[in-house]
Structures are given as structure tokens and as C-alpha cells.
Design an enzyme around this catalytic site. Structure first.
Site, mmCIF file in Angstrom:
data_model
loop_
_atom_site.group_PDB
_atom_site.id
_atom_site.type_symbol
_atom_site.label_atom_id
_atom_site.label_comp_id
_atom_site.label_asym_id
_atom_site.label_seq_id
_atom_site.Cartn_x
_atom_site.Cartn_y
_atom_site.Cartn_z
ATOM 1 N N ASP A 28 65.754 88.527 55.123
ATOM 2 C CA ASP A 28 66.612 88.201 53.970
ATOM 3 C C ASP A 28 66.043 86.939 53.337
ATOM 4 O O ASP A 28 65.144 86.295 53.890
ATOM 5 C CB ASP A 28 68.044 87.942 54.470
ATOM 6 N N SER A 29 66.634 86.558 52.195
ATOM 7 C CA SER A 29 66.206 85.318 51.557
ATOM 8 C C SER A 29 66.655 84.091 52.346
ATOM 9 O O SER A 29 66.196 82.993 52.067
ATOM 10 C CB SER A 29 66.800 85.244 50.149
ATOM 11 N N GLY A 61 68.275 85.850 43.985
ATOM 12 C CA GLY A 61 69.115 86.421 42.921
ATOM 13 C C GLY A 61 68.676 86.128 41.494
ATOM 14 O O GLY A 61 68.679 87.024 40.652
ATOM 15 N N CYS A 91 68.814 92.373 52.531
ATOM 16 C CA CYS A 91 69.109 91.622 51.316
ATOM 17 C C CYS A 91 69.198 92.649 50.192
ATOM 18 O O CYS A 91 68.283 93.472 50.034
ATOM 19 C CB CYS A 91 67.973 90.635 51.054
ATOM 20 N N GLU A 170 76.663 79.209 51.288
ATOM 21 C CA GLU A 170 75.696 78.249 51.849
ATOM 22 C C GLU A 170 76.382 76.909 52.124
ATOM 23 O O GLU A 170 76.128 76.266 53.131
ATOM 24 C CB GLU A 170 74.518 78.059 50.886
ATOM 25 N N CYS A 219 76.029 91.716 48.376
ATOM 26 C CA CYS A 219 75.089 90.645 48.722
ATOM 27 C C CYS A 219 75.399 90.300 50.167
ATOM 28 O O CYS A 219 76.582 90.203 50.538
ATOM 29 C CB CYS A 219 75.323 89.439 47.815
ATOM 30 N N HIS A 221 75.304 87.696 51.767
ATOM 31 C CA HIS A 221 76.037 86.437 51.968
ATOM 32 C C HIS A 221 77.558 86.642 51.868
ATOM 33 O O HIS A 221 78.324 85.864 52.412
ATOM 34 C CB HIS A 221 75.664 85.409 50.893
HETATM 35 N N1 DGL Z 1 71.372 87.768 50.477
HETATM 36 C C1 DGL Z 1 70.884 88.095 49.153
HETATM 37 C C2 DGL Z 1 71.373 89.514 48.756
HETATM 38 O O1 DGL Z 1 71.877 90.267 49.580
HETATM 39 C C3 DGL Z 1 71.355 87.156 48.070
HETATM 40 C C4 DGL Z 1 71.022 85.718 48.170
HETATM 41 C C5 DGL Z 1 69.949 85.296 47.190
HETATM 42 O O2 DGL Z 1 70.191 85.221 45.966
HETATM 43 O O3 DGL Z 1 68.872 85.014 47.694
HETATM 44 O O4 DGL Z 1 71.229 89.891 47.611
#
Ligand code: DGL
Length: 303
Positions: A28-29, A61, A91, A170, A219, A221
Site C-alpha cells: 500500500d502507499s 490519491g 490500495c 494518519e 480506500c 485507510h
Molecule cells: N490507501 C490508499 C487507497 O486505498 C489511499 C491513501 C493514499 O492516498 O495514498 O486508495
């Protein structure tokens, strides 16, 4: 004829090897994909996992899909070099940007999180009105609308980009100790501040007015903010996170290929971050993964 002679034939069919103890690669990011990794660990407790959080380039994103596709290629190749038997793009943004390219490039199965989330939403909705919240890149890619309508063309999909939710999740990680959900739950006065509720209302009220009965947390997150989001949309709206559904898919694919880890396999969890601060990754990551993270390394990709 020599009766002691034995012929060794390659094993096939019922006699073929029925397990593979190689790790599953997940990325993931940043920390969000750990919500997927922890569901995989819960559903498949014998599996080893190699997780990479690309914190140095987070958030994905606001970036272009082309740029994120390049990251997917780079990280996927790195995981394949580590001998993973399957790659999970944990992600949504990276899935929207690079899943099909990755599936064509890598020698192991690659799954993303959009299709599992879309499937869960299509199954959950009764009035066939589904909301999706995600990053700007995911919403602009139209990946969820296409995936949901591919399953049921009669479903109306309403999508909204909610980029500040990534920021709020975050921030939650930077506050206090313990599992992050404790700080994002409605009983916590520590974390759900009026300002966050205001942001959530601004994002979600228009979706509520569309009479949706299902909302996809598009997402990885966002499951960390379930209480905040659920508090605004109300109990009548079913929240869908693709983490669990993606973990079922992993189990399915591995079992079909006879590639699950053996019953006696002792799993290992290896974490890597591209960020500067390995200690920060260890402590925040443990709060999302809900288990101590012992093995954390740093990786640098050429820019
Ligand atoms: N976790 C990323 C997703 O599922 C989003 C976070 C980001 O913007 O890096 O899209």
C-alpha cells in the site's frame, strides 16, 4: 523383471504437492493496507506475509494514474524477487491505476481491492443505490462504478472523493497508544473531534441525501474511521470494507492452486517501509496490524 525397481513419476492430480510455504506479498502507499494484511493473517493464520508500505510517496490519491502504475510495477517486481506466491495490491488507488498491467507483467497471481469491495457492495445493497468514498484518483478512474455495474447494471453508484479522511486516519495514528480504532470510536472523546465530524458531514451528507443503503469505504485507510463515518451516515447504511472480502479471495485462489501454507508452518511477518522512520512504522504499524511488528526494514526505490 526386477521387482525392486521403482519408477519415480512426477506427482500429478490428487498426488500433487498441496501446500506452498512461500509468503504472500502485500503493499500500500503506507499503513492503510495493513487493514487488509491483518484480515489475511486472521483468515489464514499459517501464511507468511511480506508487507511494503510506500510511506515515502504517500499519498497516492492526488497523483496521476500513470505515475501510480509505475509504482505498482516497481513494488510488484520487488515482491516477486522476494519469492512471494501471490501479490495483493492493498490500495484502491494503486489497484485502479495498475492492477491489469501488473496481472499481465508478473509471474504470480495479482489481486486488488476494488473488485472484492464492489462484489460485497453489490451483494449488500437492497435498494440498489450504492455510495463510494475514495481518493481523488480512484474516483476519477471510475473503477468502482464500472466494477459494481459490471456485477449489476441496475445499481446506481454515487462516488465522492474524500481526501481529508486519509489525513485524519494518519493523524489518528500519531495520537496515543493502543489500537487505532479505540481512538476513532464514538466512545472516544480523544479523537472524534467536532472539526473531524464537520468534515465528515460535509463529505457524506450529499451521499445520504441520495438515499444510499450501502457505502463502500473505497480506500484502505477508511476502515480505521468506521465509527466516524458510520456516525454520520447512520445505522441504516451498510459500510463495506474490501479487506475481509479480499482476504477471502486470497484464501480461495491459494486453495484452488494447492498453494496454501502447510498446517505445521510457522508464519513470519516481514515489514518494509520506504519512509525514513523505521521506528515510526514499527509503532504505528503495530496499532493497525494489532500485533507487535518485530521485523521492519527500509527499502529505497530509484525515483
Ligand atoms: N490507501 C490508499 C487507497 O486505498 C489511499 C491513501 C493514499 O492516498 O495514498 O486508495
Amino acid at each position: 523383471m526386477d521387482t525392486n525397481e521403482t519408477t519415480i513419476e512426477p506427482l500429478e492430480g490428487a498426488d500433487a504437492p498441496r501446500f506452498d510455504n512461500a509468503p504472500i506479498g502485500v503493499f500500500d502507499s503506507g499503513f492503510g493496507g495493513l487493514t487488509v494484511a491483518r484480515e489475511i493473517a486472521k483468515e489464514l493464520p499459517r501464511e507468511s506475509i511480506v508487507y511494503l508500505g510506500d510511506s515515502a510517496r504517500c499519498p497516492y490519491g492526488p497523483r496521476s494514474l500513470d505515475e501510480v502504475d509505475g509504482f505498482v510495477q516497481q513494488i510488484g517486481a520487488w515482491l516477486v524477487e522476494r519469492g512471494v506466491k501471490l501479490v495483493v495490491i492493498a490500495c484502491n488507488t494503486a489497484t485502479a491505476a495498475g492492477l491489469s498491467h501488473a496481472q499481465r507483467t508478473f509471474p504470480v497471481p495479482v489481486i486488488g481491492v476494488v473488485e472484492p469491495g464492489a462484489r460485497a457492495a453489490a451483494h449488500a445493497t437492497k435498494n440498489r443505490r450504492v455510495g463510494v468514498i475514495a481518493t481523488k484518483a480512484t474516483v476519477e478512474s471510475d473503477a468502482y462504478t464500472k466494477a459494481i455495474r459490471h456485477l449489476d447494471a441496475g445499481i446506481t453508484v454515487f462516488s465522492t472523493a474524500t481526501p481529508r479522511f486519509v489525513e485524519i486516519a494518519e493523524q489518528g495514528l500519531r495520537m496515543a497508544e493502543g489500537p487505532i480504532e479505540d481512538f476513532t470510536s464514538l466512545v472516544s472523546t480523544v479523537y472524534i473531534r467536532p472539526a473531524f465530524q464537520e468534515i465528515a458531514r460535509e463529505y457524506l451528507e450529499p451521499l445520504r441525501r441520495c438515499d444510499i443503503d450501502t457505502l463502500v469505504l473505497g480506500c484502505t485507510h477508511f476502515p480505521l474511521l468506521k465509527a466516524l463515518i458510520g456516525g454520520v451516515v447512520g445505522r441504516d447504511v451498510t459500510l463495506i470494507s474490501s479487506a475481509q472480502e479480499a482476504a477471502h479471495d486470497v484464501a480461495h485462489i491459494l486453495s484452488r492452486r494447492g498453494a496454501l501454507a502447510s498446517e505445521d508452518h510457522e508464519p513470519s511477518y516481514d515489514f518494509y517501509t520506504t519512509g525514513e522512520d523505521v521506528e515510526e512504522f514499527r509503532s504505528f504499524g503495530a496499532r493497525v496490524f494489532r500485533t507487535d511488528i518485530d521485523r521492519v526494514g527500509r527499502v529505497a526505490f530509484p525515483s
